[in-house]
Design an enzyme around this catalytic site. Structure first.
Site, PDB file in Angstrom:
ATOM      1  N   ASN A   1      -5.549   9.822   6.855  1.00  0.00           N
ATOM      2  CA  ASN A   1      -6.858   9.175   6.825  1.00  0.00           C
ATOM      3  C   ASN A   1      -6.650   7.689   6.584  1.00  0.00           C
ATOM      4  O   ASN A   1      -6.085   7.327   5.554  1.00  0.00           O
ATOM      5  CB  ASN A   1      -7.701   9.779   5.689  1.00  0.00           C
TER       6      ASN A   1
ATOM      7  N   HIS B   1       3.382  14.478   0.199  1.00  0.00           N
ATOM      8  CA  HIS B   1       2.712  15.743  -0.148  1.00  0.00           C
ATOM      9  C   HIS B   1       3.754  16.842  -0.175  1.00  0.00           C
ATOM     10  O   HIS B   1       4.785  16.756   0.491  1.00  0.00           O
ATOM     11  CB  HIS B   1       1.638  16.100   0.880  1.00  0.00           C
TER      12      HIS B   1
ATOM     13  N   HIS C   1       0.828  -1.214   0.000  1.00  0.00           N
ATOM     14  CA  HIS C   1       0.000   0.000   0.000  1.00  0.00           C
ATOM     15  C   HIS C   1       0.859   1.259   0.000  1.00  0.00           C
ATOM     16  O   HIS C   1       1.325   1.707   1.045  1.00  0.00           O
ATOM     17  CB  HIS C   1      -0.914  -0.001   1.228  1.00  0.00           C
TER      18      HIS C   1
ATOM     19  N   HIS D   1     -10.715   0.597   1.133  1.00  0.00           N
ATOM     20  CA  HIS D   1     -10.593   1.811   1.968  1.00  0.00           C
ATOM     21  C   HIS D   1     -11.910   1.953   2.713  1.00  0.00           C
ATOM     22  O   HIS D   1     -12.919   2.362   2.145  1.00  0.00           O
ATOM     23  CB  HIS D   1     -10.324   3.012   1.055  1.00  0.00           C
TER      24      HIS D   1
ATOM     25  N   LEU E   1       2.470   6.565  -5.161  1.00  0.00           N
ATOM     26  CA  LEU E   1       3.687   7.050  -5.820  1.00  0.00           C
ATOM     27  C   LEU E   1       3.428   8.281  -6.691  1.00  0.00           C
ATOM     28  O   LEU E   1       4.353   8.837  -7.275  1.00  0.00           O
ATOM     29  CB  LEU E   1       4.337   5.934  -6.636  1.00  0.00           C
ATOM     30  N   ARG E   2       2.160   8.707  -6.767  1.00  0.00           N
ATOM     31  CA  ARG E   2       1.795  10.028  -7.317  1.00  0.00           C
ATOM     32  C   ARG E   2       2.012  10.205  -8.820  1.00  0.00           C
ATOM     33  O   ARG E   2       1.633  11.237  -9.366  1.00  0.00           O
ATOM     34  CB  ARG E   2       2.513  11.162  -6.582  1.00  0.00           C
TER      35      ARG E   2
ATOM     36  N   ASP F   1       1.145   2.842   3.617  1.00  0.00           N
ATOM     37  CA  ASP F   1       0.283   3.954   3.187  1.00  0.00           C
ATOM     38  C   ASP F   1       1.117   5.215   2.930  1.00  0.00           C
ATOM     39  O   ASP F   1       0.679   6.347   3.188  1.00  0.00           O
ATOM     40  CB  ASP F   1      -0.842   4.232   4.179  1.00  0.00           C
TER      41      ASP F   1
ATOM     42  N   HIS G   1      -5.256  -0.224   5.941  1.00  0.00           N
ATOM     43  CA  HIS G   1      -4.977   0.683   7.069  1.00  0.00           C
ATOM     44  C   HIS G   1      -6.016   0.661   8.196  1.00  0.00           C
ATOM     45  O   HIS G   1      -6.657   1.668   8.493  1.00  0.00           O
ATOM     46  CB  HIS G   1      -4.767   2.130   6.588  1.00  0.00           C
TER      47      HIS G   1
END
Lengths: 429, 318
Positions: free
Chosen positions: A282, A313, A64, A183, A67-68, A309, A236
């Protein structure tokens, strides 16, 4: 394929998949495990790494992470993410599909694989979306995505609101034998929430997310797994109630597996005090009772997998008022140390169980090669020092993200060498 | 010279009873300035104060502005609409730019909880929280305390019930901490959907019905019920809210003793409070407004002690 043999010499080899736990040598040849445990001489031309005092384990697999790429290459690329993983002792990662555009078709899956190969570091396995655009409406083409290399499906970042769509996803995924990574969040209960609901949120005047927002979806999807026979993998997990519900499902033979993340095993909602946005994620950080229950879940196997997770950012986005900052922290380079510091050191987990949760179980549940040092298996290996103390300095991270709540903390346990396919992709300087 | 309050005023939770007492004691004599024909003292002459309002406000903004001007500070008002904020400038950049123009204090109102602290950690100027999201509104809390203290002398053992939308109220939080620190007993009353679920852990009594609160309390602080709460589904209708939770003459008439009535404004007459209560003999609502200017003057005066440049100016005296 590696031309030279690689000999990892004299380490404590721990492989829960075969029950091996001995001081010895590990020989990798042609990218695969040639022998594990026996003291052997150095083959001609082999590269030798002295592992005395270190643990040699099957490579860690993080099922999990975010990698954007594509979409937010300014905060992470598949290459920087893969290198960060390698630096954390992780030999393979599963990339969540909530990119821009969303990884919801075979071409997009192929792109992630291609970038992963080009990164030439930790392996990158794509996870495809459950629904087109992660909009929760139409099922994505699981078959074609799996054909292109997807190892699971998930709408992570968003819950699957429609029970009917989740039912269909669990049914349809059975044909391809992949988990549906879930999720769990009731979006109406969690709406606008910035942290765990409780006394801290009441004091800080931040809108809370009750534990029940997670638990309601967890039990819904456990029940849908029972209905469909599909494999639901709960991402998560963060609350005491969720652990109890998973236990309930497992006792009944329902195909439910679950993961927990280092931050939910080490930090509580108190970290939000002072409106620190590095404590915003979250699901949110919960109470000490929750942390203790999740730890116990990891110990007794209710939680199968330790994932990260990892969610990088930009600093500018985290440097905002708490409610306006995005959710998530980076985790690839701190996961091993946080898990050792808060699970192994206090005696909750043995090193063997830690390795089971970070390597063997993820390989098995997501049908990935690796997770074992049995002869002939993929030569993915993590060498780490379980006793080394080090101070977390985000500036030195391989990930582009600096958003960690562990900055400045002294943790125990560090990857020393990471081997993928018999080749060293990371070695501590 | 260091201010007895520290650099900033962000909330009442972190203040001691002594610090709160000091602010109230300082406010008392300052009240007189507003009664003069020439309502001005030179205390803050030469100081520059920016009123940075990211949210609409009439009462609080004007009250701060009067406080600043009556102490001879130079003030600038920045509202989010029509400024660089509406062009997407971040809070940090806005603050840094203001500071680059050499200012001494920032009064900030923002819709995010923690915004005042966020700013305070990033600039050297004194920061005064004029309301941050649903967190705190310390000067409102202080003016409420001053109003009660003027009536009662001491708050010790007095019973104050905060009525209404505690969940979304920064006024409620500042009042709870301030009242508790000064020794009052605090209760809250309202539909549970408008109370934080962990309210019981904040050391307050919870009344489900307004009748119980009225029987118990020496004072009611009646919060504004925002129309958005009905639209947000927290309550079925304003009409029912008034009928079940409204502070009405009829209900007050059944009280065993006289109860002081407070409201932070702006009022929704006929919703949380009826007009004959708001305008009645036990209402101290306009005293609150008057005290607001004095309390804000006191806060400015005390915080100014933290800035050498301002301290110099403060020699002009009160």
């Amino acid at each position: 394929m590696s031309a030279r043999d690689l000999l990892l010499k004299g380490g404590q080899i721990i492989d829960p998949s075969t029950g091996l736990n001995t001081i010895g040598d590990l020989l990798l040849r042609d990218g695969k495990v040639e022998s594990a445990g026996d003291r052997i001489g150095t083959p001609d031309g082999a590269e030798v790494i002295d592992c005395t005092g270190l643990v040699v384990s099957p490579g860690f697999i993080d099922v999990h992470c975010h990698l954007r790429e594509p979409g937010r290459e300014d905060v992470e690329t598949i290459a920087t993410g893969a290198r960060a993983a390698a630096a954390g002792g992780i030999t393979a990662v599963c990339a969540m599909p909530n990119t821009d555009p969303v990884t919801d078709n075979q071409a997009a899956v192929g792109f992630v694989l291609k970038q992963g190969r080009a990164a030439d570091s930790a392996r990158v396995y794509p996870i495809g979306a459950i629904s087109i655009g992660q909009n929760g409406e139409r099922l994505a083409e699981f078959g074609e995505m799996v054909g292109a290399g997807a190892v699971a499906v998930s709408d992570d970042g968003k819950p699957v609101v429609s029970s009917q769509l989740m039912r269909t996803a669990l049914e349809y995924a059975r044909a391809f034998n992949i988990p549906v990574a879930d999720h769990c969040e009731d979006p109406t209960l969690a709406a606008g929430g910035a942290m765990n609901e409780g006394i801290v949120s009441a004091r800080l005047g931040l809108r809370g997310i009750p534990a029940e927002a997670e638990e309601i979806m967890a039990i819904r999807d456990i029940l849908l797994a029972r209905l469909t026979g599909g494999h639901v993998h709960l991402c998560h997990m963060s609350t005491k109630g969720s652990i109890e519900l998973i236990r309930w499902g497992k006792e009944r033979g329902i195909r439910v597996t679950a993961e927990a993340c280092p931050h939910h095993l080490s930090l509580t909602e108190d970290c939000v005090e002072g409106y620190d946005t590095h404590a915003k994620m979250n699901p949110p950080l919960r109470t000490m009772a929750d942390v203790e229950a999740v730890r116990e879940g990891v110990r007794d196997g209710t939680i199968d997998v330790l994932a990260t997770d990892h969610a990088p950012h930009h600093n500018d986005e985290k440097a905002r008022a708490f409610a306006d900052a995005p959710n998530g922290i980076v985790g690839l380079e701190t996961a091993l140390a946080v898990n050792i510091t808060w699970l192994v050191k206090p005696g909750i987990l043995s090193l063997a169980t830690l390795i089971e949760r970070m390597s063997c179980a993820p390989a098995k549940l997501f049908g990935l090669p690796g997770g074992s040092l049995a002869r002939g298996t993929l030569g993915d290996v993590t060498v780490f020092d379980p006793t080394r103390s080090w101070k977390v300095d985000p500036v030195g991270f391989r990930t582009k993200g600096r958003n960690t709540p562990y900055g400045g903390q002294t943790l125990t346990g560090r990857a020393v060498c990471t081997v993928v396919g018999g080749r060293v992709v990371y070695r501590e300087a | 010279m260091t201010s007895p309050l520290g650099k900033d005023l962000l909330g009442l939770e972190k203040l001691t009873a002594e610090q709160i007492g000091l602010i109230l004691d300082t406010a008392e004599p300052l009240k007189e300035i507003s009664e003069r024909t020439i309502k001005k003292v030179p205390t803050l002459r030469g100081a520059t104060i920016v009123n940075l309002f990211f949210e609409a406000s009439t009462r609080t903004r004007i009250s701060f502005e009067f406080a600043e001007k009556r102490m001879s500070a130079d003030t600038v008002n920045v509202a989010s609409a029509g400024s660089s904020i509406s062009k997407g400038e971040t809070l940090v950049d806005t603050a840094r730019n203001l500071e680059a123009m050499k200012i001494d204090m920032v009064v900030i109102r923002h819709n995010s909880s923690g915004a005042a602290q966020f700013l305070a950690e990033r600039i050297e100027s004194n920061v005064i929280n004029a309301g941050d999201g649903t967190h705190e509104h310390p000067t409102q809390g202080l003016l409420d305390l001053l109003t009660l203290r003027q009536r009662w002398g001491s708050l010790k053992g007095r019973k104050v019930c905060i009525c209404g939308d505690v969940l979304h109220s920064r006024v409620a939080r500042s009042n709870i901490w301030g009242l508790q620190k000064l020794g009052a007993e605090v209760a809250v009353c309202g539909p549970r959907s408008l109370l934080p679920s962990a309210i019981g852990e904040m050391g307050v009594t919870v009344f489900d019905r307004i009748e119980q609160a009225i029987e118990w309390a020496d004072a009611l602080n009646v919060l504004r019920l925002q129309l958005e709460r009905m639209e947000g589904g927290y309550i079925p209708s304003l009409r029912e809210y008034n009928r079940v939770f409204g502070v009405t003459r009829e209900r007050l008439d059944r009280a065993p003793k006289d109860i002081l009535i407070m409201h932070p404004g702006p009022m929704n007459r006929g919703v949380e409070i009826d007009s004959d209560v708001a305008d009645g003999p036990h209402s101290v609502i306009l005293d609150q407004v008057t005290n607001g200017v004095a309390v804000r003057m006191a806060v400015l005066y005390l915080l100014a002690g933290n800035s050498p440049r301002l301290a110099e100016a403060a020699k002009g005296g009160v």
